[in-house]
Scaffold this active site. Structure first.
Site, PDB file in Angstrom:
ATOM      1  N   GLN A  49       0.852  -1.187   0.000  1.00  0.00           N
ATOM      2  CA  GLN A  49       0.000   0.000   0.000  1.00  0.00           C
ATOM      3  C   GLN A  49       0.894   1.245   0.000  1.00  0.00           C
ATOM      4  OE1 GLN A  49      -2.418   1.617   3.362  1.00  0.00           O
ATOM      5  NE2 GLN A  49      -4.152   1.303   1.978  1.00  0.00           N
TER       6      GLN A  49
ATOM      7  N   TYR B 263      -5.990  10.565   4.242  1.00  0.00           N
ATOM      8  CA  TYR B 263      -4.615  10.891   3.845  1.00  0.00           C
ATOM      9  C   TYR B 263      -4.647  11.643   2.502  1.00  0.00           C
ATOM     10  CZ  TYR B 263      -3.877   7.999   7.848  1.00  0.00           C
ATOM     11  OH  TYR B 263      -3.948   7.510   9.129  1.00  0.00           O
TER      12      TYR B 263
ATOM     13  N   ARG C 175      -7.530   2.079  -2.819  1.00  0.00           N
ATOM     14  CA  ARG C 175      -8.392   1.925  -1.641  1.00  0.00           C
ATOM     15  C   ARG C 175      -9.117   3.246  -1.359  1.00  0.00           C
ATOM     16  NH1 ARG C 175      -7.743  -0.088   4.655  1.00  0.00           N
ATOM     17  NH2 ARG C 175      -9.344  -1.663   4.374  1.00  0.00           N
TER      18      ARG C 175
ATOM     19  N   ARG D  73      -8.230  -6.461  11.670  1.00  0.00           N
ATOM     20  CA  ARG D  73      -7.922  -6.865  13.050  1.00  0.00           C
ATOM     21  C   ARG D  73      -7.898  -8.376  13.230  1.00  0.00           C
ATOM     22  NH1 ARG D  73     -12.421  -3.085  15.451  1.00  0.00           N
ATOM     23  NH2 ARG D  73     -13.234  -3.623  13.399  1.00  0.00           N
TER      24      ARG D  73
HETATM   25  C1  LIG Z   1      -3.791  -1.219  13.745  1.00  0.00           C
HETATM   26  C2  LIG Z   1      -4.460  -0.790  12.481  1.00  0.00           C
HETATM   27  C3  LIG Z   1      -3.710  -0.187  11.486  1.00  0.00           C
HETATM   28  C4  LIG Z   1      -4.309   0.195  10.276  1.00  0.00           C
HETATM   29  N1  LIG Z   1      -3.528   0.710   9.278  1.00  0.00           N
HETATM   30  C5  LIG Z   1      -4.074   0.945   8.053  1.00  0.00           C
HETATM   31  C6  LIG Z   1      -3.246   1.309   6.952  1.00  0.00           C
HETATM   32  O1  LIG Z   1      -2.014   1.405   7.037  1.00  0.00           O
HETATM   33  N2  LIG Z   1      -3.858   1.564   5.765  1.00  0.00           N
HETATM   34  C7  LIG Z   1      -5.224   1.452   5.600  1.00  0.00           C
HETATM   35  O2  LIG Z   1      -5.723   1.677   4.503  1.00  0.00           O
HETATM   36  N3  LIG Z   1      -6.013   1.072   6.631  1.00  0.00           N
HETATM   37  C8  LIG Z   1      -5.476   0.798   7.830  1.00  0.00           C
HETATM   38  N4  LIG Z   1      -6.275   0.348   8.861  1.00  0.00           N
HETATM   39  C9  LIG Z   1      -7.719   0.132   8.617  1.00  0.00           C
HETATM   40  C10 LIG Z   1      -7.986  -1.347   8.314  1.00  0.00           C
HETATM   41  O3  LIG Z   1      -7.385  -1.739   7.081  1.00  0.00           O
HETATM   42  C11 LIG Z   1      -9.495  -1.650   8.246  1.00  0.00           C
HETATM   43  O4  LIG Z   1     -10.093  -0.833   7.274  1.00  0.00           O
HETATM   44  C12 LIG Z   1     -10.213  -1.456   9.588  1.00  0.00           C
HETATM   45  O5  LIG Z   1      -9.454  -1.977  10.665  1.00  0.00           O
HETATM   46  C13 LIG Z   1     -11.595  -2.160   9.584  1.00  0.00           C
HETATM   47  O6  LIG Z   1     -11.433  -3.536   9.252  1.00  0.00           O
HETATM   48  P1  LIG Z   1     -11.536  -4.716  10.361  1.00  0.00           P
HETATM   49  O7  LIG Z   1     -12.916  -4.591  10.959  1.00  0.00           O
HETATM   50  O8  LIG Z   1     -11.375  -5.996   9.602  1.00  0.00           O
HETATM   51  O9  LIG Z   1     -10.465  -4.494  11.380  1.00  0.00           O
HETATM   52  C14 LIG Z   1      -5.699  -0.002  10.080  1.00  0.00           C
HETATM   53  C15 LIG Z   1      -6.450  -0.606  11.113  1.00  0.00           C
HETATM   54  C16 LIG Z   1      -5.857  -1.001  12.275  1.00  0.00           C
HETATM   55  C17 LIG Z   1      -6.698  -1.685  13.332  1.00  0.00           C
END
Ligand SMILES: Cc1cc2nc3c(=O)[nH]c(=O)nc-3n(C[C@H](O)[C@H](O)[C@H](O)COP(=O)(O)O)c2cc1C
Length: 373
Positions: free
Chosen positions: A101, A183, A230, A322
């Protein structure tokens, strides 16, 4: 055969061949070294998750000015490329596919992490009501960015292209541009961070211009079939305001839907908000593969609801963040009906191996299935 795919049905997304539709969503885990170089621990972390149909890495900055939180990896120096090459090699040896990414934090970057302490760049000089992680335990308020000149814009597009070239050298299977979560690309799409009166601001056509140009710059290097975007339409994260996301994202999906050089882009990756109408709109306007990161509030996505999204034809693949943090073998757990372990948010943003590479695979997954699917 007209039955709907399951999470284990292979998928071709652009020119990417996914063995299954359980995608690891990008997660910033802040474990790179002080020079933004991915470490051996990171290679281990990603290789452990190689049974995902596709791994999307944490956001990697395309340039020093795009800096995100402390501990974020970059993709703009020789040492960083070498560090990533060890990551992709480990994942490929374990049979996985991995895209990087590409991120630029724009106005969310903090001067204390930027070269010579300069101010961050943004579409306009509008401060976000948000914060930046400047040490593992410190979040500080963001500052007013410098409004990007046309030269800044064209240099940043060049940085996207250079990072795409670096991604190829590092052995990635493709590239996903970070256009979500407030961003830089998202800042251009918004109605509040973008107050420009030139060709990059105002109408929806103008606000999508930077996103389209960044995608084209990357695809010009790696090929459209390996380029993805994304988006998080309607999300207010990092102080973003979008007055009519259906209008701007509908237009963006249409513009990109045509592909490039006779080839479709790899996929669109949507972080869904509470309003599923926007996902449906993108599904209609976008002809390529659609990966959905479902809206679940504070709960991680239940694999059963993920399958329902495929059944309903609303997504071609589902991404999990997560749950992949907590379950290196998530794709196999889903396959064999083993309940996923709960994530531990305390290990998300910093630390070493704890909660990162020390998570056991489930016994059933280790032994392999003894029953038929
Ligand atoms: C610790 C953490 C770091 C994340 N870092 C990014 C990232 O670098 N880029 C991004 O597009 N989304 C990032 N996200 C968002 C996740 O990709 C995702 O959209 C969000 O956690 C919801 O999905 P989930 O319910 O499966 O956790 C991050 C989420 C978490 C929890």
């Amino acid at each position: 055969m007209s039955s709907s795919p399951t999470l284990h049905t292979p998928l071709t997304a652009g020119t990417l061949a996914l063995a299954n539709r359980v995608v690891m969503a990008p997660m910033t885990r802040n474990r790179a070294d002080a020079a933004g170089v991915p470490t051996a621990l990171m290679a281990r972390y990603y290789a452990q998750r190689a049974s995902a149909g596709l791994i999307i890495t944490e956001g990697a900055r395309i340039s020093p000015t795009g800096h995100g939180p402390v501990g974020q990896p970059g993709l703009h120096t020789a040492a960083q490329i070498a560090g990533w090459a060890a990551v992709t090699e480990a994942v490929h040896q374990a049979g996985g596919r991995i895209v990087v990414q590409l991120a630029h934090h724009g106005r969310i970057a903090h001067p204390s992490l930027l070269p010579h302490g300069v101010r961050p760049l943004g579409p306009s000089a509008v401060t976000a009501a948000s914060d930046a992680r400047t040490t593992p335990d410190t979040l500080v308020p963001t500052v007013e960015p410098n409004a990007m000149s046309r030269v800044d814009i064209s240099e940043t597009l060049d940085d996207y292209a250079a990072a795409a070239e670096a991604a190829l050298r590092a052995g990635f299977d493709g590239v996903e541009l970070q256009g979500a979560n407030g961003y830089l690309i998202h800042q251009f799409l918004s109605d509040n961070a973008n107050q420009r009166t030139d060709a990059y601001g105002g109408s929806a056509e103008n606000r999508i211009r930077f996103a389209v140009e960044a995608v084209r710059a990357v695809a010009g290097v790696v090929g459209a079939g390996r380029t993805a975007l994304r988006l998080s339409p309607g999300s207010g994260y990092n102080d973003i305001l979008e007055l009519d996301p259906a209008d701007s994202y509908g237009l963006l999906a249409e513009r990109l839907g045509a592909g490039q050089g006779g080839e479709s882009y790899a996929y669109l990756h949507v972080i869904e908000g509470p309003d599923p109408k926007l996902t449906r709109l993108l599904r209609e306007r976008w002809s390529g593969a659609l990966i959905v990161n479902p809206f679940t509030g504070d709960d991680p996505t239940d694999p059963a609801t993920a399958l329902a999204r495929l059944d309903a034809g609303e997504a071609d693949a589902v991404s999990f963040a997560r749950l992949f943090a907590a379950n290196p073998d998530l794709a196999e757990r889903i396959r064999w009906g083993v309940a996923p372990a709960a994530p531990d948010p305390d290990t998300f943003h910093d630390g070493g191996a704890t909660g990162y590479t020390d998570l056991a695979r489930h016994d059933l997954v280790q032994k392999g299935p003894t029953h038929h699917e």
